[in-house]
Motif scaffolding. Structure first.
Motif, PDB file in Angstrom:
ATOM      1  N   THR A 122       0.817  -1.225   0.000  1.00  0.00           N
ATOM      2  CA  THR A 122       0.000   0.000   0.000  1.00  0.00           C
ATOM      3  C   THR A 122       0.845   1.266   0.000  1.00  0.00           C
ATOM      4  OG1 THR A 122      -0.101  -0.023   2.426  1.00  0.00           O
ATOM      5  CG2 THR A 122      -1.863  -1.178   1.227  1.00  0.00           C
ATOM      6  N   ARG A 123       2.162   1.097   0.018  1.00  0.00           N
ATOM      7  CA  ARG A 123       3.041   2.272   0.125  1.00  0.00           C
ATOM      8  C   ARG A 123       3.597   2.665  -1.238  1.00  0.00           C
ATOM      9  NH1 ARG A 123       9.097   2.482   2.499  1.00  0.00           N
ATOM     10  NH2 ARG A 123       9.402   4.726   2.412  1.00  0.00           N
ATOM     11  N   VAL A 124       3.368   3.923  -1.623  1.00  0.00           N
ATOM     12  CA  VAL A 124       3.944   4.462  -2.852  1.00  0.00           C
ATOM     13  C   VAL A 124       5.339   4.992  -2.527  1.00  0.00           C
ATOM     14  CG1 VAL A 124       3.741   6.194  -4.657  1.00  0.00           C
ATOM     15  CG2 VAL A 124       1.690   5.054  -3.781  1.00  0.00           C
ATOM     16  N   VAL A 125       6.369   4.407  -3.158  1.00  0.00           N
ATOM     17  CA  VAL A 125       7.745   4.818  -2.863  1.00  0.00           C
ATOM     18  C   VAL A 125       8.302   5.780  -3.903  1.00  0.00           C
ATOM     19  CG1 VAL A 125       8.259   2.728  -1.548  1.00  0.00           C
ATOM     20  CG2 VAL A 125       8.662   2.751  -4.014  1.00  0.00           C
ATOM     21  N   ALA A 126       7.652   5.865  -5.060  1.00  0.00           N
ATOM     22  CA  ALA A 126       8.101   6.819  -6.077  1.00  0.00           C
ATOM     23  C   ALA A 126       6.929   7.161  -6.992  1.00  0.00           C
ATOM     24  CB  ALA A 126       9.254   6.253  -6.886  1.00  0.00           C
ATOM     25  N   ARG A 127       6.735   8.463  -7.193  1.00  0.00           N
ATOM     26  CA  ARG A 127       5.699   8.933  -8.104  1.00  0.00           C
ATOM     27  C   ARG A 127       6.296  10.058  -8.946  1.00  0.00           C
ATOM     28  NH1 ARG A 127       0.350   8.625  -6.272  1.00  0.00           N
ATOM     29  NH2 ARG A 127       1.141   9.180  -4.204  1.00  0.00           N
ATOM     30  N   VAL A 128       6.390   9.841 -10.263  1.00  0.00           N
ATOM     31  CA  VAL A 128       7.004  10.818 -11.162  1.00  0.00           C
ATOM     32  C   VAL A 128       6.003  11.160 -12.267  1.00  0.00           C
ATOM     33  CG1 VAL A 128       8.923  11.299 -12.734  1.00  0.00           C
ATOM     34  CG2 VAL A 128       9.292   9.876 -10.695  1.00  0.00           C
ATOM     35  N   PRO A 129       5.431  12.355 -12.256  1.00  0.00           N
ATOM     36  CA  PRO A 129       4.444  12.724 -13.281  1.00  0.00           C
ATOM     37  C   PRO A 129       5.039  12.801 -14.685  1.00  0.00           C
ATOM     38  CG  PRO A 129       4.311  14.184 -11.373  1.00  0.00           C
ATOM     39  CD  PRO A 129       5.558  13.382 -11.217  1.00  0.00           C
ATOM     40  N   GLU A 130       6.274  13.336 -14.789  1.00  0.00           N
ATOM     41  CA  GLU A 130       6.854  13.528 -16.123  1.00  0.00           C
ATOM     42  C   GLU A 130       8.374  13.557 -16.039  1.00  0.00           C
ATOM     43  OE1 GLU A 130       6.822  16.916 -19.690  1.00  0.00           O
ATOM     44  OE2 GLU A 130       5.167  16.804 -18.260  1.00  0.00           O
ATOM     45  N   LEU A 131       9.008  12.824 -16.970  1.00  0.00           N
ATOM     46  CA  LEU A 131      10.467  12.813 -17.050  1.00  0.00           C
ATOM     47  C   LEU A 131      10.863  12.492 -18.480  1.00  0.00           C
ATOM     48  CD1 LEU A 131      13.386  12.684 -15.963  1.00  0.00           C
ATOM     49  CD2 LEU A 131      12.935  10.302 -15.318  1.00  0.00           C
ATOM     50  N   ASP A 132      11.601  13.394 -19.111  1.00  0.00           N
ATOM     51  CA  ASP A 132      12.088  13.191 -20.472  1.00  0.00           C
ATOM     52  C   ASP A 132      13.590  13.434 -20.505  1.00  0.00           C
ATOM     53  OD1 ASP A 132       9.573  12.716 -21.872  1.00  0.00           O
ATOM     54  OD2 ASP A 132       9.136  14.824 -21.435  1.00  0.00           O
ATOM     55  N   VAL A 133      14.307  12.569 -21.231  1.00  0.00           N
ATOM     56  CA  VAL A 133      15.737  12.757 -21.456  1.00  0.00           C
ATOM     57  C   VAL A 133      16.017  12.492 -22.932  1.00  0.00           C
ATOM     58  CG1 VAL A 133      18.079  12.174 -20.748  1.00  0.00           C
ATOM     59  CG2 VAL A 133      16.185  11.843 -19.143  1.00  0.00           C
ATOM     60  N   GLY A 134      16.535  13.505 -23.623  1.00  0.00           N
ATOM     61  CA  GLY A 134      16.840  13.354 -25.040  1.00  0.00           C
ATOM     62  C   GLY A 134      18.299  13.021 -25.276  1.00  0.00           C
ATOM     63  N   ALA A 135      18.632  12.699 -26.517  1.00  0.00           N
ATOM     64  CA  ALA A 135      20.012  12.401 -26.885  1.00  0.00           C
ATOM     65  C   ALA A 135      20.891  13.615 -26.611  1.00  0.00           C
ATOM     66  CB  ALA A 135      20.087  12.016 -28.363  1.00  0.00           C
ATOM     67  N   GLY A 136      22.057  13.387 -25.997  1.00  0.00           N
ATOM     68  CA  GLY A 136      22.976  14.467 -25.695  1.00  0.00           C
ATOM     69  C   GLY A 136      22.567  15.325 -24.524  1.00  0.00           C
ATOM     70  N   GLU A 137      21.557  14.879 -23.783  1.00  0.00           N
ATOM     71  CA  GLU A 137      21.033  15.667 -22.670  1.00  0.00           C
ATOM     72  C   GLU A 137      21.326  14.960 -21.347  1.00  0.00           C
ATOM     73  OE1 GLU A 137      16.883  18.032 -21.714  1.00  0.00           O
ATOM     74  OE2 GLU A 137      16.762  16.081 -22.691  1.00  0.00           O
ATOM     75  N   CYS A 138      21.474  15.750 -20.284  1.00  0.00           N
ATOM     76  CA  CYS A 138      21.675  15.198 -18.948  1.00  0.00           C
ATOM     77  C   CYS A 138      20.594  15.734 -18.021  1.00  0.00           C
ATOM     78  CB  CYS A 138      23.051  15.564 -18.398  1.00  0.00           C
ATOM     79  SG  CYS A 138      23.330  14.970 -16.706  1.00  0.00           S
ATOM     80  N   VAL A 139      19.897  14.807 -17.379  1.00  0.00           N
ATOM     81  CA  VAL A 139      18.879  15.156 -16.390  1.00  0.00           C
ATOM     82  C   VAL A 139      19.295  14.516 -15.069  1.00  0.00           C
ATOM     83  CG1 VAL A 139      16.462  14.920 -15.722  1.00  0.00           C
ATOM     84  CG2 VAL A 139      17.065  15.334 -18.117  1.00  0.00           C
ATOM     85  N   ALA A 140      19.140  15.248 -13.984  1.00  0.00           N
ATOM     86  CA  ALA A 140      19.515  14.744 -12.664  1.00  0.00           C
ATOM     87  C   ALA A 140      18.284  14.655 -11.776  1.00  0.00           C
ATOM     88  CB  ALA A 140      20.551  15.656 -12.019  1.00  0.00           C
ATOM     89  N   ILE A 141      18.219  13.569 -10.999  1.00  0.00           N
ATOM     90  CA  ILE A 141      17.209  13.424  -9.956  1.00  0.00           C
ATOM     91  C   ILE A 141      17.925  13.565  -8.623  1.00  0.00           C
ATOM     92  CG2 ILE A 141      15.430  11.954  -8.957  1.00  0.00           C
ATOM     93  CD1 ILE A 141      15.274  10.452 -11.591  1.00  0.00           C
TER      94      ILE A 141
END
Length: 278
Positions: A13-32
């Protein structure tokens, strides 16, 4: 390369991760970013279908594969060959009795890279389609493979600023920073288009951290790799990320361009993280 919508990872019953939107394109860096237990690593592992025992819902597409609907065989084909996972302590995943060169050769052969061939499916991916970055990477890989498997390995370790002599060493004979770079070299040799890095520098000293970050930055610039990095180190993130997602207690509390999030944060938790910087 990565497209996530309404991702939810639940254990019981426990939600441990909820991510509405995440995009990573070629040559791009995204950090969480976020503190321990915020859901960062769970989010990363869910992109490869590695959250065993969890109830995962939403839309997750990685390199054109619908992860949540993919069969185990489909997931095995993209893991390593197209999407590489670089863990916090890569030495723990290396057999202590096997030389690094042998480990890399076995991994390449497992993915069908066995000798002097040109580009195309036999060296890890189709020659047409995909992003400009992925085509560039496959082109590099095809040229390298014409010199044989050994040449693929040598060029991969050289791309991460390692001496090819390291291929003759055992895991206990290399440093933590070298182990991190070797893990990245293996991803390059396999022709990966996406690298998922979980706390890639947390166990390293400051000078070695700079080396690893430099390697990752160079790869995204030169080879068009898509990078998704999980970290609690905002100083590190500020040097490499284009966009940032901030997570707390399994929820994304803030997201946007790195320059905005890290200099003009809108959420109190992000401000707390920034104030904690030395």
């Amino acid at each position: 390369m990565i497209e996530v919508r309404d991702l939810q990872v639940r254990y019981g019953t426990r939600v441990v991760a909820r991510v509405p939107e995440l995009d990573v394109g070629a040559g791009e860096c995204v950090a969480i970013v976020g503190e321990s237990g915020s859901g960062k690593s769970t989010t990363l592992l869910s992109l490869l279908g590695l959250t065993e025992g969890a109830d995962v819902s939403g839309h997750v597409s990685v390199c054109g594969v619908e992860v949540l609907q993919a069969s185990p065989q489909q997931l095995r084909r993209i893991r390593g060959a197209r999407v590489a996972l670089v863990l916090q302590s890569p030495q723990a995943a290396l057999s202590p009795t096997t030389r690094l060169g042998t480990l890399m050769r076995r991994a390449l052969e497992l993915h069908g890279i066995t000798g002097p061939r040109g580009g195309g499916p036999e060296t890890g991916g189709p020659e047409t389609g995909g992003s400009a970055g992925s085509r560039k990477e496959r082109s590099w890989k095809g040229r390298a493979s014409k010199g044989g498997l050994e040449r693929v390995m040598v060029e991969a370790v050289e791309a991460v600023m390692l001496d090819p002599e390291i291929l003759r060493r055992y895991p206990h004979e290399i440093s933590g920073g070298q182990a991190q770079r070797f893990a990245i070299a293996l991803a390059i040799a396999l022709g990966a288009e996406v690298i998922l890095a979980d706390e890639p520098t947390s166990a390293l000293d400051v000078t070695v951290q700079a080396e690893v970050v430099g390697v990752l930055h160079g790869l995204r610039e030169e080879r068009g790799l898509a990078l998704l990095i999980v970290s609690h180190d905002l100083a590190l993130v500020s040097t490499i990320a284009d966009r940032v997602l901030v997570m707390k207690d399994g929820e994304v509390v803030e997201s946007g361009p790195a320059a905005d999030v890290l200099t003009r944060p809108s959420h109190p938790y992000t401000r707390e993280l920034l104030e904690a910087l030395p």
